[in-house]
Design a protein around this motif. Structure first.
Motif, mmCIF file in Angstrom:
data_model
loop_
_atom_site.group_PDB
_atom_site.id
_atom_site.type_symbol
_atom_site.label_atom_id
_atom_site.label_comp_id
_atom_site.label_asym_id
_atom_site.label_seq_id
_atom_site.Cartn_x
_atom_site.Cartn_y
_atom_site.Cartn_z
ATOM 1 N N VAL A 103 99.983 43.716 9.768
ATOM 2 C CA VAL A 103 101.342 44.595 10.029
ATOM 3 C C VAL A 103 101.549 44.951 8.646
ATOM 4 C CG1 VAL A 103 102.164 43.801 12.412
ATOM 5 C CG2 VAL A 103 102.740 42.791 9.914
ATOM 6 N N PRO A 104 102.319 46.173 8.224
ATOM 7 C CA PRO A 104 102.526 46.687 6.904
ATOM 8 C C PRO A 104 103.407 45.636 6.277
ATOM 9 C CG PRO A 104 102.886 48.534 8.527
ATOM 10 C CD PRO A 104 102.489 47.449 9.423
ATOM 11 N N TYR A 105 103.030 45.438 4.987
ATOM 12 C CA TYR A 105 103.489 44.650 3.927
ATOM 13 C C TYR A 105 103.087 43.194 3.968
ATOM 14 C CZ TYR A 105 106.579 48.622 4.326
ATOM 15 O OH TYR A 105 107.074 50.152 4.161
ATOM 16 N N ASP A 106 102.283 42.869 4.922
ATOM 17 C CA ASP A 106 101.734 41.447 4.972
ATOM 18 C C ASP A 106 100.810 41.356 3.831
ATOM 19 O OD1 ASP A 106 99.390 42.346 5.839
ATOM 20 O OD2 ASP A 106 99.263 41.669 7.756
ATOM 21 N N GLU A 107 100.019 40.036 3.863
ATOM 22 C CA GLU A 107 99.265 39.628 2.904
ATOM 23 C C GLU A 107 97.822 40.351 3.018
ATOM 24 O OE1 GLU A 107 98.815 36.243 5.933
ATOM 25 O OE2 GLU A 107 100.316 37.985 5.021
ATOM 26 N N HIS A 108 97.573 41.110 4.329
ATOM 27 C CA HIS A 108 96.336 41.713 4.216
ATOM 28 C C HIS A 108 96.059 43.023 3.831
ATOM 29 C CE1 HIS A 108 95.095 38.004 6.475
ATOM 30 N NE2 HIS A 108 96.217 38.096 7.423
ATOM 31 N N GLN A 109 97.423 43.667 4.118
ATOM 32 C CA GLN A 109 97.415 45.259 3.711
ATOM 33 C C GLN A 109 98.143 45.620 2.678
ATOM 34 O OE1 GLN A 109 98.840 48.329 6.531
ATOM 35 N NE2 GLN A 109 98.710 46.446 7.934
ATOM 36 N N GLY A 110 99.238 44.894 2.567
ATOM 37 C CA GLY A 110 100.401 45.441 1.653
ATOM 38 C C GLY A 110 101.125 46.632 2.142
ATOM 39 N N PHE A 111 101.001 47.616 1.337
ATOM 40 C CA PHE A 111 101.751 49.100 1.676
ATOM 41 C C PHE A 111 100.650 49.697 2.939
ATOM 42 C CE2 PHE A 111 104.002 47.768 -1.911
ATOM 43 C CZ PHE A 111 105.461 47.861 -1.454
ATOM 44 N N GLY A 112 99.162 49.363 2.798
ATOM 45 C CA GLY A 112 98.212 49.921 3.633
ATOM 46 C C GLY A 112 97.095 50.664 2.963
ATOM 47 N N ALA A 113 96.644 51.494 3.682
ATOM 48 C CA ALA A 113 95.242 52.207 3.204
ATOM 49 C C ALA A 113 95.397 53.537 2.659
ATOM 50 C CB ALA A 113 94.436 52.346 4.335
ATOM 51 N N ILE A 114 94.840 53.786 1.364
ATOM 52 C CA ILE A 114 95.410 55.123 0.560
ATOM 53 C C ILE A 114 94.794 56.174 1.379
ATOM 54 C CG2 ILE A 114 94.220 56.349 -1.392
ATOM 55 C CD1 ILE A 114 93.897 53.881 -2.842
ATOM 56 N N SER A 115 95.613 57.298 1.214
ATOM 57 C CA SER A 115 95.419 58.379 1.991
ATOM 58 C C SER A 115 96.212 59.549 1.310
ATOM 59 C CB SER A 115 95.973 58.345 3.487
ATOM 60 O OG SER A 115 95.718 59.635 4.053
ATOM 61 N N LEU A 116 95.295 60.141 0.362
ATOM 62 C CA LEU A 116 96.047 61.184 -0.458
ATOM 63 C C LEU A 116 96.568 62.389 0.360
ATOM 64 C CD1 LEU A 116 93.950 61.314 -3.789
ATOM 65 C CD2 LEU A 116 95.724 59.918 -3.047
ATOM 66 N N ILE A 117 96.027 62.801 1.506
ATOM 67 C CA ILE A 117 96.057 63.850 2.295
ATOM 68 C C ILE A 117 97.507 63.699 2.889
ATOM 69 C CG2 ILE A 117 95.346 63.279 4.550
ATOM 70 C CD1 ILE A 117 95.005 66.844 2.712
ATOM 71 N N ASP A 118 98.186 62.162 2.954
ATOM 72 C CA ASP A 118 99.306 62.312 3.409
ATOM 73 C C ASP A 118 100.445 61.978 2.337
ATOM 74 O OD1 ASP A 118 99.004 61.851 6.549
ATOM 75 O OD2 ASP A 118 97.472 60.268 5.555
ATOM 76 N N THR A 119 100.234 62.392 0.919
ATOM 77 C CA THR A 119 101.260 62.220 0.163
ATOM 78 C C THR A 119 100.999 63.412 -0.960
ATOM 79 O OG1 THR A 119 102.274 60.856 -1.294
ATOM 80 C CG2 THR A 119 100.018 61.073 -1.801
ATOM 81 N N LEU A 120 99.926 64.259 -0.759
ATOM 82 C CA LEU A 120 100.042 65.363 -1.896
ATOM 83 C C LEU A 120 99.735 66.678 -1.137
ATOM 84 C CD1 LEU A 120 97.593 63.976 -4.777
ATOM 85 C CD2 LEU A 120 99.985 64.062 -4.669
#
Length: 252
Positions: A103-120
């Motif tokens: 789940v988000p913020y856990d020790e496996h993924q942190g904030f999640g997978a990079i996706s530039l199309i969702d932020t730029l």
């Protein structure tokens, strides 16, 4: 929160060096590799693209304009990468080979997978706006406020996302509460409900990255409050990024 981000790192085709000096100097081969060394290329390449986006003047229109050139700080680049990261439902463990729920913020993924199309924002590729503030000076006991109204036309994303980063001073060896300068952020939706960062029910006093993602509908109002909670130094500087269907920032 570690890791900060995740990126593809399993079965990535990479260069294969010679195993001995006796092999031909024309040795050209590749092999499939796993690990953080493979994922690092995706992350560093994405960071370079974020920097180029601002240096080429893509902000705020989503198309290059020489007069809009910005030289982003490392903190701003980090905020952009984290702000648009997408949550993963799980990950694969190699030793032993099994699938792990995440789940988000856990020790496996942190904030999640990079996706530039969702932020730029890119003209013709997506429809949302990007708000940035870079290297803003903040003094202990003071605050900065930014108000957003979700009223952009032809925008269909249903989320308001805001990320705060700052470069903190080094903590003491063996510390448990390691922040030197503690900045806190919260979001108030429609003047009623308050949201806190990183999946918490209150302020985060451990991390120097804070992200809040809130479901959003047309005409919703969001007030972002960033405050200097406790500083050792006289002041510190933060970077912030927000994405959503807002047309303009009403305050800040």
């Amino acid at each position: 929160i570690k890791p900060d981000l995740i990126a593809p790192g399993r079965q990535i085709r990479s260069a294969w060096s010679k195993e001995s000096i006796s092999e031909s100097y024309n040795f050209v081969r590749t092999q499939l590799k796993d690990g953080t060394s493979m994922a690092t290329a995706f992350v560093s390449g994405s960071a370079a693209l974020v920097r180029q986006y601002f240096m080429d003047g893509f902000h705020p229109t989503g198309k290059p304009q020489k007069t809009k050139k910005i030289t982003p700080s490392g903190g701003l680049i980090k905020a952009v990468l984290i702000n648009g990261a997408q949550s993963a439902i799980g990950c694969n463990s190699k030793y032993p080979l099994k699938r792990i729920k995440s789940v988000p913020y856990d020790e496996h993924q942190g904030f999640g997978a990079i996706s530039l199309i969702d932020t730029l924002p890119l003209k013709g590729k997506n429809e949302f706006n990007l708000f940035i503030r870079d290297q803003i000076r903040l003094v202990e006991g003071t605050k900065k406020e930014f108000k957003f109204k979700m009223n952009k036309k032809n925008c269909n994303i249903k989320k308001f996302s805001v990320t705060l980063t700052w470069m903190d001073e080094p903590g003491a060896v063996g510390c448990t509460s390691c922040l030197i300068n503690d900045i806190d952020m919260h979001v108030v939706k429609n003047g009623i409900r308050r949201f806190y960062p990183n999946g918490l029910d209150g302020e985060d006093h451990k991390n120097n990255v804070e992200r809040i993602q809130v479901p959003a509908n047309r005409n919703d109002n969001f007030l972002v409050v960033i405050k200097g909670t406790s500083f050792i130094t006289r002041a510190t500087y933060f970077s912030a990024v927000a994405t959503g269907c807002f047309q303009k920032v009403l305050r800040g």
